[in-house]
Scaffold this motif. Sequence first.
Motif, mmCIF file in Angstrom:
data_model
loop_
_atom_site.group_PDB
_atom_site.id
_atom_site.type_symbol
_atom_site.label_atom_id
_atom_site.label_comp_id
_atom_site.label_asym_id
_atom_site.label_seq_id
_atom_site.Cartn_x
_atom_site.Cartn_y
_atom_site.Cartn_z
ATOM 1 N N ILE A 1 2.711 -28.423 10.849
ATOM 2 C CA ILE A 1 3.323 -29.217 9.863
ATOM 3 C C ILE A 1 4.005 -28.014 8.878
ATOM 4 N N SER A 2 5.205 -28.246 8.691
ATOM 5 C CA SER A 2 6.150 -27.476 7.741
ATOM 6 C C SER A 2 6.377 -28.043 6.474
ATOM 7 N N PRO A 3 5.710 -27.872 5.359
ATOM 8 C CA PRO A 3 5.974 -28.364 4.129
ATOM 9 C C PRO A 3 6.938 -27.721 3.431
ATOM 10 N N LEU A 4 8.032 -28.117 2.795
ATOM 11 C CA LEU A 4 8.865 -27.387 2.258
ATOM 12 C C LEU A 4 9.568 -27.864 0.808
ATOM 13 N N PHE A 5 9.792 -26.863 -0.132
ATOM 14 C CA PHE A 5 10.714 -27.096 -1.198
ATOM 15 C C PHE A 5 12.097 -26.275 -0.910
ATOM 16 N N ASP A 6 13.185 -26.840 -1.243
ATOM 17 C CA ASP A 6 14.572 -26.165 -1.442
ATOM 18 C C ASP A 6 14.531 -25.064 -2.456
ATOM 19 N N ALA A 7 14.903 -23.821 -2.290
ATOM 20 C CA ALA A 7 14.926 -22.868 -3.244
ATOM 21 C C ALA A 7 16.415 -22.333 -3.445
ATOM 22 N N ARG A 8 17.262 -23.024 -3.111
ATOM 23 C CA ARG A 8 18.600 -22.861 -3.158
ATOM 24 C C ARG A 8 19.062 -21.688 -2.365
ATOM 25 N N ARG A 9 20.527 -21.529 -2.259
ATOM 26 C CA ARG A 9 21.162 -20.668 -1.284
ATOM 27 C C ARG A 9 20.765 -20.546 -0.067
ATOM 28 N N GLY A 10 20.407 -21.619 0.680
ATOM 29 C CA GLY A 10 20.022 -21.602 1.844
ATOM 30 C C GLY A 10 18.741 -21.011 2.113
ATOM 31 N N LEU B 1 3.275 -22.612 7.389
ATOM 32 C CA LEU B 1 3.103 -23.489 8.472
ATOM 33 C C LEU B 1 1.724 -24.015 8.405
ATOM 34 N N TYR B 2 1.180 -25.001 8.895
ATOM 35 C CA TYR B 2 -0.011 -25.432 8.640
ATOM 36 C C TYR B 2 -0.596 -26.677 9.690
ATOM 37 N N ARG B 3 -1.838 -26.577 9.983
ATOM 38 C CA ARG B 3 -2.166 -27.626 10.923
ATOM 39 C C ARG B 3 -3.337 -28.105 10.376
ATOM 40 N N VAL B 4 -3.485 -29.404 10.568
ATOM 41 C CA VAL B 4 -4.839 -30.413 9.818
ATOM 42 C C VAL B 4 -5.813 -30.331 10.681
ATOM 43 N N GLU B 5 -6.986 -29.584 10.327
ATOM 44 C CA GLU B 5 -8.051 -29.615 11.004
ATOM 45 C C GLU B 5 -9.331 -30.500 10.357
ATOM 46 N N GLY B 6 -9.647 -31.515 10.898
ATOM 47 C CA GLY B 6 -10.591 -32.354 10.193
ATOM 48 C C GLY B 6 -9.781 -32.941 9.084
ATOM 49 N N GLN B 7 -9.821 -32.888 7.958
ATOM 50 C CA GLN B 7 -9.277 -33.466 6.741
ATOM 51 C C GLN B 7 -8.340 -32.501 5.919
ATOM 52 N N ASP B 8 -8.669 -31.344 6.185
ATOM 53 C CA ASP B 8 -7.869 -30.333 5.447
ATOM 54 C C ASP B 8 -6.832 -29.544 6.023
ATOM 55 N N PRO B 9 -5.645 -29.280 5.326
ATOM 56 C CA PRO B 9 -4.644 -28.550 6.138
ATOM 57 C C PRO B 9 -5.027 -26.827 6.131
ATOM 58 N N VAL B 10 -4.969 -26.317 7.340
ATOM 59 C CA VAL B 10 -5.310 -24.801 7.569
ATOM 60 C C VAL B 10 -3.864 -24.219 7.625
ATOM 61 N N MET B 11 -3.750 -23.002 6.762
ATOM 62 C CA MET B 11 -2.602 -22.252 6.781
ATOM 63 C C MET B 11 -2.398 -21.577 8.159
#
Length: 234
Positions: free
Chosen positions: A110-119, A125-135
């Motif tokens: 999983i790649s969550p993202l926010f735009d930071a402008r100028r490209g 990058l995360y993978r969910v293990e159990g119930q929690d996202p692991v970086m």
Amino acid sequence: MKILAIDTSNDVLGIGLVDETKVIGEYITNLKKNHSIRVMPAIERLLADCETKPSELDKIVVAGGPGSYTGVRIGVTIAKTMAWSLGIPLSSVSSLAVLAASGRYFPGVISPLFDARRGLIYTGLYRVEGQDPVMIKEDQNIPAVEWAEILRETGESVLFVGNDIGIHSETFRSTLGEKAHFVTVGGFNPRPGELGLLGINRPEENIHAFTPNYIRLVEAEAKWLERQGKRTND
């Protein structure tokens, strides 16, 4: 144990109240309005609707960044003030990890993202293990085209999550092809209830020393340091 969650790190204003077993209540808006004048009324309204007094809170959890500099600062300041005045612990969760949690049933990464402008984007990058996202790869500020190449090299299917994925979707599609997947509109917003649940067992921050995770310097700071460097070299 009752936990108040506060997320003002981006356009989404999210306030949540949780305990160990359920989300008691949430307040969420996705509006480009001033969080500084809206967040305390939102907290007061949610606590009143959930029949919870501030003195009954056991912990504050805040989205500590990255995101909007002003937004992150507002949420962290309020969280620190409330935790100090109530004498209760404060914990922080990555704003990106909160987003990643919404993709917990995706079989890839999983790649969550926010735009930071100028490209540029804020992402990790995360993978969910159990119930929690692991970086898997740490939160960073990076050009979207460069991030797409990094993801291509992993060889895995990637789920992109967040309100700003539409800005960069073509970049990811052209590089990743069928391995690029995008969350539907209902999964765009980070959930403050999720933030609270993720923060239950997070370590306690030093309230006075804790600062937001901006990842990169604000533009004014970067220009100031650049000027100082030039003066030193003159």
